[in-house]
Enzyme design. Structure first.
Site, PDB file in Angstrom:
ATOM      1  N   CYS A 235       0.821  -1.209   0.000  1.00  0.00           N
ATOM      2  CA  CYS A 235       0.000   0.000   0.000  1.00  0.00           C
ATOM      3  C   CYS A 235       0.863   1.270   0.000  1.00  0.00           C
ATOM      4  CB  CYS A 235      -0.925  -0.008   1.214  1.00  0.00           C
ATOM      5  SG  CYS A 235      -0.020   0.185   2.771  1.00  0.00           S
TER       6      CYS A 235
ATOM      7  N   ALA B 279       2.978   1.774   3.044  1.00  0.00           N
ATOM      8  CA  ALA B 279       4.162   0.907   3.017  1.00  0.00           C
ATOM      9  C   ALA B 279       5.273   1.572   2.199  1.00  0.00           C
ATOM     10  CB  ALA B 279       3.811  -0.454   2.431  1.00  0.00           C
TER      11      ALA B 279
ATOM     12  N   ARG C 175      11.790  -5.706   6.591  1.00  0.00           N
ATOM     13  CA  ARG C 175      12.464  -5.384   5.321  1.00  0.00           C
ATOM     14  C   ARG C 175      13.976  -5.560   5.436  1.00  0.00           C
ATOM     15  NH1 ARG C 175      13.158   0.152   3.106  1.00  0.00           N
ATOM     16  NH2 ARG C 175      13.415   0.058   0.864  1.00  0.00           N
TER      17      ARG C 175
ATOM     18  N   HIS D  92       6.109   6.261  -2.297  1.00  0.00           N
ATOM     19  CA  HIS D  92       7.480   6.718  -2.581  1.00  0.00           C
ATOM     20  C   HIS D  92       7.444   8.200  -2.961  1.00  0.00           C
ATOM     21  CE1 HIS D  92       8.190   2.372  -4.219  1.00  0.00           C
ATOM     22  NE2 HIS D  92       8.360   2.398  -2.911  1.00  0.00           N
TER      23      HIS D  92
HETATM   24 FE1  CFM Z   1      13.364  -0.022  -4.982  1.00  0.00          FE
HETATM   25 FE2  CFM Z   1      12.706  -2.370  -5.212  1.00  0.00          FE
HETATM   26 FE3  CFM Z   1      11.282  -0.633  -3.732  1.00  0.00          FE
HETATM   27 FE4  CFM Z   1      13.740  -1.417  -2.946  1.00  0.00          FE
HETATM   28 FE5  CFM Z   1      12.663  -3.354  -1.425  1.00  0.00          FE
HETATM   29 FE6  CFM Z   1      11.641  -4.246  -3.717  1.00  0.00          FE
HETATM   30 FE7  CFM Z   1      10.218  -2.585  -2.234  1.00  0.00          FE
HETATM   31 MO1  CFM Z   1      10.679  -5.025  -1.420  1.00  0.00          MO
HETATM   32  S1  CFM Z   1      14.680  -1.783  -4.796  1.00  0.00           S
HETATM   33  S2  CFM Z   1      12.820   0.507  -2.927  1.00  0.00           S
HETATM   34  S3  CFM Z   1      14.530  -2.244  -1.117  1.00  0.00           S
HETATM   35  S4  CFM Z   1      11.523  -0.770  -5.864  1.00  0.00           S
HETATM   36  S5  CFM Z   1      12.794  -5.255  -2.262  1.00  0.00           S
HETATM   37  S6  CFM Z   1      12.345  -4.354  -5.855  1.00  0.00           S
HETATM   38  S7  CFM Z   1       9.563  -4.291  -3.279  1.00  0.00           S
HETATM   39  S8  CFM Z   1      10.924  -3.047  -0.274  1.00  0.00           S
HETATM   40  S9  CFM Z   1       9.371  -0.635  -2.637  1.00  0.00           S
END
Ligand code: CFM
Length: 529
Positions: A51, A54, A85, A183
């Site tokens: 989500c 997250a 994580r 993000h």
């Molecule tokens: Fe970038 Fe990722 Fe992500 Fe990531 Fe992660 Fe991920 Fe993620 Mo899990 S590199 S920041 S450290 S997009 S592994 S492939 S899904 S937490 S949001």
């Protein structure tokens, strides 16, 4: 019928119409391939996405060690984003490290009915009294948005009261179509209040590392190599990061971007505000690590740095050569499927290639079209109601701190040689015939595994055990299960070792999934008896 057709054929016409745009078979040709991405999941489909909260709190903000991040919401949201994580951090200069804590307002039904603002005020007060952090951040969860608690007003009030920055993020879980929206919200907040607000001036060969979250210690390994090459790392965004270091982000001469998806907004805003160029790097895989180091050295164009980079590459390669060769003999010819968030399904293909493992399927949970197709695909991405829901902030050049390192001619010349202000995307690096899937769901995972039979499926906790119960080895590429680091030269050896151990474990051959001999549904006739 190809594997795409065979899997999607089982859908109803409506679902088929939607999903066919999200699945591609790689074909090299003159026309670039287009994929649908960053759209809503069809209700009823079991997605593996997370989500918005997250993405904001769990991914971008939580790894900042000197900030106390409070989750305003029911305790489950805080618990879910606490520690799993494996974004590691060591105490900073002030001896503090809040990464290991889970601060939450623990909202109950009564707070949802009568409002949770009182509880949030109290949580901030206790946080100041117990931890005395230099900065506090508050992240919203779904119910907070629904009942309308004004977290921004409370943050402003607390900032006055406690004489320190208190930032609020409206990152309710339901905002956007996945964690990707979170993000963006976190990036905007950091840009508005933290990045480049310090007073330092430019430092020679100084860099910021963007989109590196120190999972399993990756960031520490990358930092070790970069320092050995002669770089000064100003800040890491955000693995084992510090808000105080991020305040000096404008003193860097170059930003390097590891995970494009989670932080491309900051890379671009720093370019607009301070003139700092960014290049796309990949420290997963020995050859890609070496290539990234060479690209960085070329950007600076300093002979001493170039020579030192070559010396470091030679030394590090030499150190891992025998191990890499050994694991290659064990793994060559194997096949893999990868399904991760928004950048690793691409990065890890480079590492798999080092061992002679072919990728037969790669998918992302929440990537956007440019992560698949490259920066050029971005031009025709259309905004929809969901993407408009996430604020895009306007950034202007800083009158004092803006500085361009390259002339326009130098920029163009370098752009032709290194990934300057650009990302080529995952599809570009994949072999013809490989399957690419956006938002791979539970049903498709099982079906593609049955059809493609990879030796290993790299994914996450939600899909790992289903694959293993079906007899396919699965390793988590989010948390690395309990292992790592996997980045850089030495990390590549750790990865080779883990994969070899997994593949040569005879257990997978003994698995007989229950559905092979027992029907999974047992029905009885209803009515009178
Ligand atoms: Fe970038 Fe990722 Fe992500 Fe990531 Fe992660 Fe991920 Fe993620 Mo899990 S590199 S920041 S450290 S997009 S592994 S492939 S899904 S937490 S949001």
């Amino acid at each position: 019928m190809d594997s795409k057709g065979r899997v999607l054929d089982k859908y109803s016409a409506r679902v088929f119409k939607n999903r066919k745009e999200h699945v591609l078979i790689k074909e090299s040709g003159d026309v670039p391939q287009v994929i649908a991405a960053n759209t809503r999941v069809i209700p009823g489909i079991m997605t593996h996405r997370g989500c918005c909260y997250a993405g904001c709190k769990g991914v971008v903000l939580a790894p900042i060690k000197d900030v106390a991040v409070i989750t305003h919401g029911p305790i489950g949201c805080g618990f879910y984003s606490w520690g799993t994580r494996r974004n590691k951090a060591r105490p900073g200069e002030d001896g503090k490290n809040f990464v290991e804590y889970c601060l939450s307002t623990d909202m109950q039904e009564a707070d949802i009915v009568f409002g949770g603002e009182k509880k949030l005020r109290q949580a901030i007060k206790e946080t100041v009294e117990i931890f005395d952090p230099g900065m506090i951040m508050v992240c919203s969860t779904c119910p907070v948005g629904l009942i309308g608690d004004d977290i921004h007003a409370i943050a402003a009030e607390a900032e006055e009261l406690y004489k320190r920055p208190v930032m609020a993020f409206s990152c309710e879980g339901y905002k956007g179509v996945s964690q990707s929206g979170g993000h963006h919200i976190a990036n905007n907040g950091l840009m508005k209040r933290v990045l480049g607000t310090g007073s330092g001036t430019r430092i020679k060969h100084a860099i910021n590392i963007l989109g590196e979250y120190n999972i399993g210690g990756d960031g520490w390994e990358i930092g070790r190599i970069l320092k050995k090459c002669g770089y000064h790392v100003v800040s890491v965004m955000t693995g084992d990061g510090s808000f105080k270091e991020m305040q000096e982000a404008h003193t860097a001469e170059l930003n390097i971007v590891q995970c494009h998806r989670s932080i491309n907004y900051i890379a671009e805003m720093l370019k607009t505000k301070f003139g700092t160029d960014w290049i796309k790097v990949n420290f997963i895989g020995v050859d890609s690590t070496a290539q990234s180091l060479r690209d960085m050295a070329l950007y600076f164009g300093d002979q001493e740095l170039i020579d030192q980079t070559e010396a470091v590459i030679a030394e590090e390669m030499e150190e891992v050569a025998a191990d890499m060769e050994y694991y290659r003999t064990r793994l060559k010819g194997k096949t893999a499927a990868l399904y991760v968030g928004g950048s690793r399904a691409h990065h890890y293909q480079m590492l798999l290639q080092n061992f002679g493992i072919e990728t037969v399927l790669a998918g992302y949970e929440f990537a956007h079209r440019d992560d698949y197709e490259g920066s050029e695909g971005k031009a025709d991405i259309k905004e929809d109601a969901d993407s408009k829901n996430i604020e895009t902030i306007i950034v202007n050049p800083d009158p004092e701190k803006y500085h361009l390192r390259l002339t326009p001619e130098q920029f163009e010349e370098l752009k032709a040689r290194i990934p300057l202000d650009t990302y080529t995307g995952m599809i570009h690096d994949m072999k013809d015939g490989a399957v690419i899937v956006d938002d791979l769901n539970h049903f498709e995972t099982e079906e593609f595994l049955k059809l493609l039979k990879p030796d290993i499926f790299f994914s996450g906790i939600k899909d790992k055990y289903v694959a293993q119960k079906g007899g396919t080895l699965s390793r988590q590429l989010h948390s690395y299960d309990y292992s790592g680091p996997y980045a850089g030269f030495k990390g590549a050896v750790n990865f080779g070792k883990d994969v070899t151990m997994g593949i040569y474990t005879p257990a997978w051959g003994f698995v007989t999934p229950p559905w092979k001999h027992t029907p999974t549904l047992v029905g009885t006739y209803g009515g009178d008896n």
